[in-house]
Design a protein around this motif. Structure first.
Motif, PDB file in Angstrom:
ATOM      1  N   ASN B  14       0.702  -1.301  -0.019  1.00  0.00           N
ATOM      2  CA  ASN B  14       0.000   0.065   0.203  1.00  0.00           C
ATOM      3  C   ASN B  14       1.133   1.376  -0.072  1.00  0.00           C
ATOM      4  N   SER B  19       0.117   3.940  -4.439  1.00  0.00           N
ATOM      5  CA  SER B  19      -1.334   3.282  -4.426  1.00  0.00           C
ATOM      6  C   SER B  19      -2.130   3.963  -3.438  1.00  0.00           C
ATOM      7  N   GLN B  20      -1.908   4.974  -2.559  1.00  0.00           N
ATOM      8  CA  GLN B  20      -2.730   5.634  -1.769  1.00  0.00           C
ATOM      9  C   GLN B  20      -2.997   6.975  -2.110  1.00  0.00           C
TER      10      GLN B  20
END
Lengths: 202, 191
Positions: B14, B19-20
């Motif tokens: 993550n 990806s965030q």
């Protein structure tokens, strides 16, 4: 009349010439983070639009009261108050959207678009111009997020605003729903935007 | 074991940037040189760890007992802004060389959503404790540093490449970030 034209330009600049996403690259985190569907993009855009207009109004009203040394913290508090309002309203009335947008709702506080307009525009102009500036910029942002969300939803899910136009077992480009798709879709949309606007001005 | 999982999840699976989508502004803004991206990463590591430590304590011992959780956003951003200011003043006095290295990046960090986002995410950790929250912040900063430095190295190479006119500048950077994010997607399912 001169005032009228001025306000019209003031409104339109946020949508095309100084579009916050495609031209100024402000507020990139929510732009990339929440646009996995057109509806989420629209929701985020409207939430930001509300905070932007309200903070522009308050900042332009009390600009002469704020000492210039502490103006940034003061702006941040004004913005954070409206973000808290949005957070509570969304949680109470649209819990579905509240869950979808998740952490990006409190993060509207650090959206550089809002602080940027407070600092660059609302702290120097009167309330009416600030409202129009906020509306233009907010609409430009909403439009960009909705277009990006729609593009990703069409390519990745075969639907738009949750209306599915492909059969359930048709294969779609799932990549565009996933994080890398956000960067790639925005890259090509920026190219398209630059191409169309530059051919218009030439 | 918990801690190793937190580290791997935050750095690879993550990743906070890829990806965030937190901290995209500095990711795109200060990544044109490897040296500046290292400086920025150092400043983020420093502020993020401190900010998570302080906000976690405030949330646990002030906001929750008095039922004021809805003030989370306002209080956290205030804490982070004043913390950054304080760190700047202390560093200037105590360690001028460190100030020289991190100084220019510090003011930029207040509006870095990775710091506020990381602090909020740390509250939602499973079986959360103060130590876990701080470790989570450090892992996130390592993930931020990794993404930023790799991206800066690629951008340094890009300067020599022949890029179509319409793709120059922002679009090519976004595209590279997309491919990098695609590479990190390969780690999904690791934890």
């Amino acid at each position: 009349m001169a005032e009228q034209i001025n306000q019209k330009e003031n409104f339109l600049k946020g949508i095309i010439k100084d579009n916050p996403v495609f031209v100024m690259l402000l507020g990139m985190c929510p732009t990339l983070g929440v646009t996995s569907s057109a509806f989420n993009g629209l929701g985020m855009g409207i939430a930001t639009l509300f905070v932007l207009v309200m903070s522009n109004i308050v900042v332009s009203l009390i600009k002469s009261q704020i000492p210039s040394k502490v103006r940034i913290p003061a702006f941040i508090i004004i913005i954070a108050s409206f973000v808290t309002i949005v957070e509570m309203v969304l949680e109470a009335y649209i819990p579905f959207l509240f869950e979808q947008l998740g952490i990006f709702i409190p993060l509207i506080v650090v959206n550089c678009l809002i602080l940027g307009r407070a600092e660059a525009f609302a702290s120097k102009n009167n309330t009416i111009s600030s409202i129009i500036d906020g509306l233009g910029m907010g609409l430009g942002f909403t439009l960009a997020l909705t277009i990006l969300g729609a593009t990703r939803e069409i390519l990745g899910n075969g639907s738009i605003f949750d209306f599915k136009f492909l059969s359930d077992n048709a294969s779609t480009l799932i990549l565009f729903i996933l994080p890398p798709g956000a960067f790639i879709a925005l890259a090509y949309l920026t190219v398209l935007f630059n191409k169309t606007t530059s051919s218009k001005t030439n | 074991m918990d801690y190793i999982l937190i580290l791997i999840a935050a750095v690879f699976v993550n990743n906070i940037v890829l990806s965030q989508f937190l901290g995209i502004c500095p990711f795109l803004g200060v990544s044109n040189k490897v040296s500046t991206s290292i400086g920025m990463s150092g400043a983020v590591l420093f502020v993020m760890t401190l900010a998570t430590l302080v906000t976690y304590l405030i949330h646990q011992f002030v906001l929750v007992p008095s039922g004021l959780e809805y003030l989370r956003t306002i209080s956290f951003i205030l804490v982070i802004a004043s913390l950054v200011q304080m760190v700047e003043i202390i560093l200037k006095k105590v360690s001028p060389p460190l100030y020289q290295a991190l100084g220019v990046f510090l003011p930029l960090i207040t509006t870095n959503c990775a710091v506020l986002g990381g602090a909020i995410l740390a509250l939602g950790l499973e079986g959360g404790s103060l130590l876990k929250a701080v470790f989570f912040a450090i892992s996130n900063s390592i993930g931020f540093a990794l993404a930023l430095i790799v991206f800066a190295s690629i951008r340094e190479q890009l300067e020599l490449a022949n890029i179509p006119k319409a793709m120059q500048g922002v679009p090519i950077n976004l595209l590279v970030a997309g491919l990098l994010s695609l590479a990190f997607l390969g780690f999904a399912g690791l934890v």
